[in-house]
Design a protein around this motif. Structure first.
Motif, mmCIF file in Angstrom:
data_model
loop_
_atom_site.group_PDB
_atom_site.id
_atom_site.type_symbol
_atom_site.label_atom_id
_atom_site.label_comp_id
_atom_site.label_asym_id
_atom_site.label_seq_id
_atom_site.Cartn_x
_atom_site.Cartn_y
_atom_site.Cartn_z
ATOM 1 N N GLY A 1 0.742 -1.164 -0.014
ATOM 2 C CA GLY A 1 0.114 0.058 0.095
ATOM 3 C C GLY A 1 0.786 1.137 -0.045
ATOM 4 N N MET A 2 2.139 1.126 0.124
ATOM 5 C CA MET A 2 2.924 2.415 -0.074
ATOM 6 C C MET A 2 2.741 3.038 -1.385
ATOM 7 S SD MET A 2 6.566 0.835 1.206
ATOM 8 C CE MET A 2 7.789 2.306 1.045
ATOM 9 N N LEU A 3 2.735 4.509 -1.258
ATOM 10 C CA LEU A 3 2.720 5.483 -2.256
ATOM 11 C C LEU A 3 3.729 5.309 -3.182
ATOM 12 C CD1 LEU A 3 0.752 8.423 -0.782
ATOM 13 C CD2 LEU A 3 -0.288 6.866 -2.656
ATOM 14 N N LEU A 4 3.872 5.098 -4.397
ATOM 15 C CA LEU A 4 5.178 4.910 -5.335
ATOM 16 C C LEU A 4 5.680 6.013 -5.560
ATOM 17 C CD1 LEU A 4 3.588 1.949 -5.650
ATOM 18 C CD2 LEU A 4 4.901 2.088 -8.009
ATOM 19 N N ALA A 5 4.965 7.251 -5.719
ATOM 20 C CA ALA A 5 5.691 8.449 -6.069
ATOM 21 C C ALA A 5 6.514 8.992 -4.902
ATOM 22 C CB ALA A 5 4.506 9.499 -6.432
ATOM 23 N N ASP A 6 6.159 8.303 -3.735
ATOM 24 C CA ASP A 6 7.079 8.987 -2.691
ATOM 25 C C ASP A 6 8.314 8.496 -2.387
ATOM 26 O OD1 ASP A 6 4.704 10.437 -2.072
ATOM 27 O OD2 ASP A 6 3.997 9.278 -0.224
ATOM 28 N N TYR A 7 8.928 7.592 -3.180
ATOM 29 C CA TYR A 7 10.106 6.606 -2.811
ATOM 30 C C TYR A 7 10.953 6.754 -4.045
ATOM 31 C CZ TYR A 7 7.615 5.440 1.305
ATOM 32 O OH TYR A 7 6.867 5.332 2.665
ATOM 33 N N PRO A 8 12.201 6.672 -3.899
ATOM 34 C CA PRO A 8 13.504 6.454 -4.935
ATOM 35 C C PRO A 8 13.494 5.182 -5.391
ATOM 36 C CG PRO A 8 14.319 6.408 -2.595
ATOM 37 C CD PRO A 8 12.916 6.522 -2.360
ATOM 38 N N GLY A 9 14.036 5.159 -6.535
ATOM 39 C CA GLY A 9 14.399 3.741 -7.131
ATOM 40 C C GLY A 9 13.651 3.270 -8.033
ATOM 41 N N PRO A 10 13.901 2.323 -8.867
ATOM 42 C CA PRO A 10 12.963 1.650 -9.931
ATOM 43 C C PRO A 10 11.727 1.320 -9.315
ATOM 44 C CG PRO A 10 14.982 0.107 -9.400
ATOM 45 C CD PRO A 10 15.066 1.330 -8.753
ATOM 46 N N LYS A 11 10.529 1.047 -10.054
ATOM 47 C CA LYS A 11 9.268 0.500 -9.882
ATOM 48 C C LYS A 11 9.124 -0.522 -10.969
ATOM 49 C CE LYS A 11 8.942 3.877 -6.655
ATOM 50 N NZ LYS A 11 10.094 4.437 -6.561
ATOM 51 N N ALA A 12 7.909 -1.181 -10.596
ATOM 52 C CA ALA A 12 7.637 -2.199 -11.627
ATOM 53 C C ALA A 12 6.147 -2.179 -11.506
ATOM 54 C CB ALA A 12 8.117 -3.534 -11.230
#
Length: 178
Positions: free
Chosen positions: A50-61
């Protein structure tokens, strides 16, 4: 009578062809709509935590399942690898995308989606993603080698990643103070 018979044969043939085409489309065999990556919005959350992706560094998937209407999101590549290697359900994955860190900004990655299965990955760099150590994804080897020179790590292809490399324990099994 021959003309009426011929007309009925043509009409029956067209009806059978139309029915076969519709059945093929209904079963998923008639769709030639290609899946494309979706962009992260301010409200996009990780499917696992449930973490907000835009709030964190590094690659997403992002993962797209057959018959699904929405992407499954992961706040880092380790989560994506863990899910694909240890699926809870047998669902066919139609598309799997990661961000090309040779193009995207590590601190706030946006866009630059590439096919996860053809990407190259750097494991063990000094840079962390949303959940700590992560695997940086790259579209080409030259970018991956520059990243390794600057941040350390080792280069692997998708099929070289093992389940032992993508455990989601957050290091808790190795922390003897807990």
């Amino acid at each position: 009578m021959t003309q009426a018979f011929s007309f009925r044969c043509v009409a029956l043939g067209l009806l059978m062809f139309s029915t076969a085409t519709l059945v093929g489309c209904e079963a998923g065999g008639g769709s030639d709509k290609a899946l494309v990556p979706v962009e992260i919005s301010a409200g996009t959350t990780c499917s696992l935590d449930g973490m907000l992706l835009a709030d964190y560094p590094g690659p997403k998937a992002q993962m797209h399942y057959a018959g699904g209407t929405e992407a499954e999101w992961f706040c880092d590549t380790i989560e994506m690898f863990n899910v694909i290697m240890h699926p809870e359900q047998a669902r066919r994955v139609e598309a799997l995308y990661v961000q090309d860190m040779g193009q995207a900004d590590w601190a706030s990655p946006k866009g630059h989606w590439i096919d996860a299965r053809s990407a190259l990955y750097v494991f063990g760099s000094r840079l962390h993603g949303s959940m700590g150590p992560t695997a940086a994804a790259f579209a080409n080897e030259a970018d991956a080698r520059r990243f390794i020179d600057a941040n350390g790590g080792r280069l692997l292809r998708f099929d070289e990643v093992t389940p032992e490399m993508v455990v989601l324990d957050g290091g808790a099994q190795h922390d003897h103070t807990m």
